[in-house]
Design a protein around this motif. Structure first.
Motif, short mmCIF file in Angstrom:
data_model
loop_
_atom_site.label_atom_id
_atom_site.label_comp_id
_atom_site.label_asym_id
_atom_site.label_seq_id
_atom_site.Cartn_x
_atom_site.Cartn_y
_atom_site.Cartn_z
N LEU A 39 18.19 50.53 -10.13
CA LEU A 39 17.26 51.37 -9.66
C LEU A 39 16.56 50.93 -8.24
CD1 LEU A 39 14.74 51.80 -12.64
CD2 LEU A 39 16.16 53.40 -11.91
N ALA A 40 16.87 49.53 -7.91
CA ALA A 40 16.67 48.98 -6.61
C ALA A 40 17.74 49.50 -5.59
CB ALA A 40 16.31 47.53 -6.71
N TRP A 41 19.02 49.77 -6.21
CA TRP A 41 19.90 49.85 -5.16
C TRP A 41 20.02 50.88 -4.12
CZ3 TRP A 41 24.25 46.94 -5.53
CH2 TRP A 41 25.47 47.42 -4.65
N HIS A 46 18.60 52.01 1.50
CA HIS A 46 17.74 52.76 2.54
C HIS A 46 17.12 51.70 3.66
CE1 HIS A 46 14.89 54.94 4.39
NE2 HIS A 46 13.80 54.28 3.97
N MET A 47 16.97 50.60 2.92
CA MET A 47 16.56 49.17 3.96
C MET A 47 17.53 48.82 4.73
SD MET A 47 13.24 49.04 3.35
CE MET A 47 12.96 47.01 4.13
N LEU A 48 18.87 48.93 4.28
CA LEU A 48 19.88 48.55 5.16
C LEU A 48 20.38 49.38 6.21
CD1 LEU A 48 22.55 46.53 5.49
CD2 LEU A 48 23.59 48.07 3.77
N ASN A 52 20.00 48.47 10.29
CA ASN A 52 21.22 48.61 11.04
C ASN A 52 20.60 49.46 12.48
OD1 ASN A 52 22.85 47.17 9.72
ND2 ASN A 52 23.57 48.72 8.69
N SER A 53 19.58 50.54 12.15
CA SER A 53 19.29 51.30 13.24
C SER A 53 18.22 50.52 13.92
CB SER A 53 18.43 52.43 13.09
OG SER A 53 17.26 52.24 12.11
N GLU A 54 17.39 49.60 13.60
CA GLU A 54 16.62 48.58 14.32
C GLU A 54 17.39 47.57 15.05
OE1 GLU A 54 13.97 46.62 11.64
OE2 GLU A 54 12.79 48.62 11.25
N LEU A 55 18.64 47.24 14.44
CA LEU A 55 19.31 46.06 15.21
C LEU A 55 20.23 46.91 16.37
CD1 LEU A 55 20.79 43.62 15.17
CD2 LEU A 55 22.74 44.22 13.69
#
Length: 103
Positions: A39-41, A46-48, A52-55
């Motif tokens: 369920l956390a996958w 989404h967080m990854l 990546n966009s913030e990076l």
């Protein structure tokens, strides 16, 4: 008499089986709903993507600042950038210049 001897053995086997079954159910529950479960996958993906966009944005900002620092090198500063900074930060203009404020 033999029945009495086998009953405690059956009880201990049932307790062992019940313990193993409960342990298996707990592990299955954690595999599905745990912090790194199925369920956390989706949330982790989404967080990854967000990180990546913030990076990428931070890399663009870093490159822009690096370029600005190179242009402000004391040995050979870019005169246009130096004039822009002086006018913006110190509110200094020449007597013959006109300032137009655009909104």
């Amino acid at each position: 008499m033999q029945r009495m001897r086998s009953e405690p053995r059956l009880k201990s086997e049932k307790i062992t089986q019940l313990g193993a079954l409960s342990l298996l159910l707990i592990m299955s529950g954690l595999a599905v709903a745990g912090p790194s479960g199925l369920l956390a996958w989706g949330e982790n993906l989404h967080m990854l993507d967000q990180r990546n966009s913030e990076l990428k944005q931070a890399i663009v900002e870093r490159d822009a600042l690096k370029n600005r620092v190179e242009r402000l090198d004391p040995n050979g500063a870019d005169p246009d950038l130096a004039g822009e900074l002086v006018r913006r930060d110190l509110n200094v203009v020449h007597e013959d210049e006109m300032v137009l404020i655009l909104k």
